[in-house]
Design a protein around this motif. Sequence first.
Motif, mmCIF file in Angstrom:
data_model
loop_
_atom_site.group_PDB
_atom_site.id
_atom_site.type_symbol
_atom_site.label_atom_id
_atom_site.label_comp_id
_atom_site.label_asym_id
_atom_site.label_seq_id
_atom_site.Cartn_x
_atom_site.Cartn_y
_atom_site.Cartn_z
ATOM 1 N N ASN A 160 0.851 -1.189 0.000
ATOM 2 C CA ASN A 160 0.000 0.000 0.000
ATOM 3 C C ASN A 160 0.892 1.246 0.000
ATOM 4 N N SER A 161 1.009 1.903 -1.156
ATOM 5 C CA SER A 161 1.936 3.029 -1.286
ATOM 6 C C SER A 161 1.523 4.206 -0.395
ATOM 7 N N ASN A 162 0.216 4.445 -0.256
ATOM 8 C CA ASN A 162 -0.241 5.547 0.596
ATOM 9 C C ASN A 162 0.126 5.306 2.053
ATOM 10 N N CYS A 163 -0.076 4.084 2.520
ATOM 11 C CA CYS A 163 0.263 3.730 3.897
ATOM 12 C C CYS A 163 1.763 3.866 4.124
ATOM 13 N N LEU A 164 2.556 3.417 3.164
ATOM 14 C CA LEU A 164 4.012 3.479 3.278
ATOM 15 C C LEU A 164 4.486 4.933 3.352
ATOM 16 N N ARG A 165 3.906 5.787 2.531
ATOM 17 C CA ARG A 165 4.278 7.209 2.554
ATOM 18 C C ARG A 165 3.919 7.843 3.893
ATOM 19 N N CYS A 166 2.755 7.484 4.436
ATOM 20 C CA CYS A 166 2.337 8.032 5.735
ATOM 21 C C CYS A 166 3.300 7.616 6.842
ATOM 22 N N ILE A 167 3.746 6.370 6.801
ATOM 23 C CA ILE A 167 4.666 5.872 7.828
ATOM 24 C C ILE A 167 6.011 6.592 7.727
ATOM 25 N N ILE A 168 6.514 6.761 6.508
ATOM 26 C CA ILE A 168 7.783 7.466 6.313
ATOM 27 C C ILE A 168 7.666 8.915 6.776
ATOM 28 N N SER B 123 5.573 10.099 8.980
ATOM 29 C CA SER B 123 5.452 10.095 10.440
ATOM 30 C C SER B 123 6.814 9.909 11.098
ATOM 31 N N ALA B 124 7.643 9.027 10.533
ATOM 32 C CA ALA B 124 8.984 8.795 11.082
ATOM 33 C C ALA B 124 9.830 10.061 11.012
ATOM 34 N N ILE B 125 9.783 10.747 9.871
ATOM 35 C CA ILE B 125 10.558 11.984 9.707
ATOM 36 C C ILE B 125 10.053 13.059 10.668
ATOM 37 N N HIS C 138 8.589 12.656 13.572
ATOM 38 C CA HIS C 138 8.990 12.353 14.945
ATOM 39 C C HIS C 138 10.487 12.601 15.159
ATOM 40 N N CYS C 139 11.310 12.339 14.143
ATOM 41 C CA CYS C 139 12.741 12.648 14.252
ATOM 42 C C CYS C 139 12.941 14.147 14.437
ATOM 43 N N ARG C 140 12.191 14.934 13.693
ATOM 44 C CA ARG C 140 12.273 16.385 13.818
ATOM 45 C C ARG C 140 11.783 16.832 15.200
ATOM 46 N N GLY C 141 10.625 16.305 15.602
ATOM 47 C CA GLY C 141 10.039 16.721 16.870
ATOM 48 C C GLY C 141 10.855 16.328 18.082
ATOM 49 N N SER C 142 11.567 15.200 17.989
ATOM 50 C CA SER C 142 12.303 14.704 19.153
ATOM 51 C C SER C 142 13.478 15.596 19.524
ATOM 52 N N VAL C 143 14.029 16.313 18.549
ATOM 53 C CA VAL C 143 15.183 17.169 18.840
ATOM 54 C C VAL C 143 14.846 18.656 18.785
ATOM 55 N N LEU C 144 13.698 18.990 18.189
ATOM 56 C CA LEU C 144 13.405 20.398 17.919
ATOM 57 C C LEU C 144 13.256 21.224 19.185
ATOM 58 N N SER C 145 12.477 20.743 20.143
ATOM 59 C CA SER C 145 12.190 21.530 21.339
ATOM 60 C C SER C 145 13.462 21.852 22.116
ATOM 61 N N THR C 146 14.272 20.824 22.363
ATOM 62 C CA THR C 146 15.521 21.033 23.104
ATOM 63 C C THR C 146 16.475 21.928 22.326
ATOM 64 N N PHE C 147 16.571 21.693 21.024
ATOM 65 C CA PHE C 147 17.484 22.456 20.181
ATOM 66 C C PHE C 147 17.108 23.935 20.156
ATOM 67 N N LEU C 148 15.802 24.216 20.024
ATOM 68 C CA LEU C 148 15.348 25.602 19.998
ATOM 69 C C LEU C 148 15.583 26.287 21.348
#
Length: 218
Positions: free
Chosen positions: A122-130, A132-134, A136-146
């Motif tokens: 399912n290409s739509n599902c795969l794109r959503c997962i990718i 979401s992963a990106i 969360h990677c951004r969100g996990s460091v953004l708050s502390t970094f800012l």
Amino acid sequence: VLLCGFGDAVSGLYPIFAVLMGFADAFFYGVNTMQMLAFTNDNNRDQFNGILGVITGIVSLFLPILSGYLIQYFPDFTGYRIIFGISAACIGVSLIFTMGLDIPVPKKTTSIGSTLKRILKNSNCLRCIIASAITHCRGSVLSTFLTMLVYNLISNEAVIGLRSSLSSIASLVSVALYGIFIRSGNRTKGSVLAMGFVLLPCIWMLFKLNVMVLMVFT
């Protein structure tokens, strides 16, 4: 509970606490998402998320103020103990409410292997997962970094507190608007709009980096 009862005497356990919190968050958010899907349908899911976001935003807005007051008012580790005690009590109440939920039982069981095959097909599902992963990677460091960026530019805790308050207010307004305007037919447009809100200040920061630009980004 340990931090409330023993205070800084268990500070050596912080790495263990961090690992346990990581596991807890991973299980909590996955199950919480499934519960939202189970108790809502496609017509009212966005409104439900909007209402839930408003409630969360109000808590996020006032809780740091309360925590800061308790830490300042009570000396030593007492303020922290009170905060940890309140947190433990809230978790207990949450567990009681959770036990009363009527969770739908799936009609059939699935395996990890079969689920992965379905995702890959399912290409739509795969794109959503990718995506979401990106995210969360951004969100996990953004708050502390800012926070570190703001503090390096102007060493003032009040500014950091203001940034947190502005972020909470903006989040509160945005989730309210989300619940009003977003529906199943325009979720993709909402996602594109969200990316624009993040991308434009990023481009701005490449050319000019100061506290005001960071505040706008927040």
